[in-house]
Design a protein around this motif. Structure first.
Motif, PDB file in Angstrom:
ATOM      1  N   SER A  17     -12.362  -8.470  28.077  1.00 53.48           N
ATOM      2  CA  SER A  17     -10.919  -8.672  27.519  1.00 53.48           C
ATOM      3  C   SER A  17     -10.117  -7.536  27.688  1.00 53.48           C
ATOM      4  CB  SER A  17     -11.387  -9.182  25.967  1.00 53.48           C
ATOM      5  OG  SER A  17      -9.885  -9.155  25.293  1.00 53.48           O
ATOM      6  N   VAL A  18     -10.953  -6.176  27.421  1.00 58.66           N
ATOM      7  CA  VAL A  18     -10.275  -5.018  27.272  1.00 58.66           C
ATOM      8  C   VAL A  18      -9.742  -4.881  28.828  1.00 58.66           C
ATOM      9  CG1 VAL A  18     -10.695  -2.592  27.192  1.00 58.66           C
ATOM     10  CG2 VAL A  18     -11.600  -4.158  25.436  1.00 58.66           C
ATOM     11  N   LEU A  19     -10.680  -5.096  29.745  1.00 55.74           N
ATOM     12  CA  LEU A  19     -10.354  -4.723  31.047  1.00 55.74           C
ATOM     13  C   LEU A  19      -9.135  -5.757  31.595  1.00 55.74           C
ATOM     14  CD1 LEU A  19     -14.060  -4.514  32.659  1.00 55.74           C
ATOM     15  CD2 LEU A  19     -12.316  -2.616  32.581  1.00 55.74           C
ATOM     16  N   MET A  20      -8.924  -6.885  31.104  1.00 51.16           N
ATOM     17  CA  MET A  20      -8.156  -7.798  31.417  1.00 51.16           C
ATOM     18  C   MET A  20      -6.823  -7.212  31.028  1.00 51.16           C
ATOM     19  SD  MET A  20      -9.029 -10.376  33.372  1.00 51.16           S
ATOM     20  CE  MET A  20      -7.847 -11.621  33.160  1.00 51.16           C
ATOM     21  N   SER A  21      -6.784  -6.687  29.789  1.00 49.85           N
ATOM     22  CA  SER A  21      -5.580  -6.226  29.131  1.00 49.85           C
ATOM     23  C   SER A  21      -5.053  -5.178  29.812  1.00 49.85           C
ATOM     24  CB  SER A  21      -5.629  -6.123  27.582  1.00 49.85           C
ATOM     25  OG  SER A  21      -6.482  -5.064  27.333  1.00 49.85           O
ATOM     26  N   MET A  22      -5.991  -4.166  30.354  1.00 51.76           N
ATOM     27  CA  MET A  22      -5.516  -2.691  31.024  1.00 51.76           C
ATOM     28  C   MET A  22      -5.282  -3.175  32.226  1.00 51.76           C
ATOM     29  SD  MET A  22      -9.046  -0.639  29.825  1.00 51.76           S
ATOM     30  CE  MET A  22      -8.813   0.699  31.261  1.00 51.76           C
ATOM     31  N   PHE A  23      -5.832  -4.354  32.883  1.00 50.82           N
ATOM     32  CA  PHE A  23      -5.334  -4.743  34.086  1.00 50.82           C
ATOM     33  C   PHE A  23      -3.786  -5.213  34.165  1.00 50.82           C
ATOM     34  CE2 PHE A  23      -4.541  -8.268  37.198  1.00 50.82           C
ATOM     35  CZ  PHE A  23      -4.793  -7.725  38.354  1.00 50.82           C
ATOM     36  N   SER A  24      -3.261  -5.999  33.220  1.00 44.52           N
ATOM     37  CA  SER A  24      -2.096  -6.321  32.900  1.00 44.52           C
ATOM     38  C   SER A  24      -0.989  -5.175  32.867  1.00 44.52           C
ATOM     39  CB  SER A  24      -1.902  -7.280  31.820  1.00 44.52           C
ATOM     40  OG  SER A  24      -2.794  -8.445  31.718  1.00 44.52           O
ATOM     41  N   GLN A  29       2.968  -1.614  35.473  1.00 41.04           N
ATOM     42  CA  GLN A  29       3.443  -0.312  35.930  1.00 41.04           C
ATOM     43  C   GLN A  29       3.509  -0.233  37.113  1.00 41.04           C
ATOM     44  OE1 GLN A  29       0.270   2.109  34.055  1.00 41.04           O
ATOM     45  NE2 GLN A  29       1.573   2.343  32.013  1.00 41.04           N
ATOM     46  N   ASN A  30       2.818  -0.980  37.946  1.00 44.86           N
ATOM     47  CA  ASN A  30       2.488  -0.869  39.613  1.00 44.86           C
ATOM     48  C   ASN A  30       3.875  -1.647  40.003  1.00 44.86           C
ATOM     49  OD1 ASN A  30       1.818  -0.397  42.038  1.00 44.86           O
ATOM     50  ND2 ASN A  30       0.616  -2.394  42.284  1.00 44.86           N
ATOM     51  N   GLU A  31       4.370  -2.741  39.466  1.00 44.76           N
ATOM     52  CA  GLU A  31       5.306  -3.177  39.893  1.00 44.76           C
ATOM     53  C   GLU A  31       6.790  -2.674  39.564  1.00 44.76           C
ATOM     54  OE1 GLU A  31       5.249  -7.199  37.885  1.00 44.76           O
ATOM     55  OE2 GLU A  31       3.497  -7.866  39.080  1.00 44.76           O
ATOM     56  N   GLN A  32       6.640  -1.914  38.402  1.00 49.86           N
ATOM     57  CA  GLN A  32       7.816  -1.130  38.079  1.00 49.86           C
ATOM     58  C   GLN A  32       8.073   0.211  38.960  1.00 49.86           C
ATOM     59  OE1 GLN A  32       7.749   0.520  34.041  1.00 49.86           O
ATOM     60  NE2 GLN A  32       9.710   1.704  34.382  1.00 49.86           N
TER      61      GLN A  32
END
Length: 99
Positions: A17-24, A29-32
């Protein structure tokens, strides 16, 4: 034993769950950053076009000044040198195009 396995599974679920939220967060940020990068590229292209236009205007003004100043032999020589330089530049461009 079953309790240990359940604890391990719960620990893995929380880590996932933590990894998924970090991924999001990283994905947004990458898209921005990609959008900002594209904006910067467009700005650079516009600035380069402006620089090219201004350089052409400077060259035109220098040529006009050199041609219009015919008050002495020094100016005639500078005008001639300037025009010869332009001709050499055009010849080198033509040579590059012919390759």
């Amino acid at each position: 034993m079953t309790q240990d396995i359940n604890n391990i599974i719960e620990g893995l679920k929380s880590k996932i769950s933590v990894l998924m939220s970090m991924f999001s967060v990283l994905k947004s940020q990458n898209e921005q950053l990609k959008k900002e990068n594209e904006d910067f590229k467009q700005t650079i292209e516009k600035q380069q076009n402006l620089i090219t236009e201004l350089e052409q205007k400077v060259n035109t003004l220098q040529l006009a000044k050199a041609v219009s100043d015919t008050s002495g032999t020094t100016d005639d020589k500078s005008a001639r040198k300037y025009i010869e330089g332009i001709i050499r530049e055009i010849d080198s461009c033509i040579a590059l195009l012919n390759k």
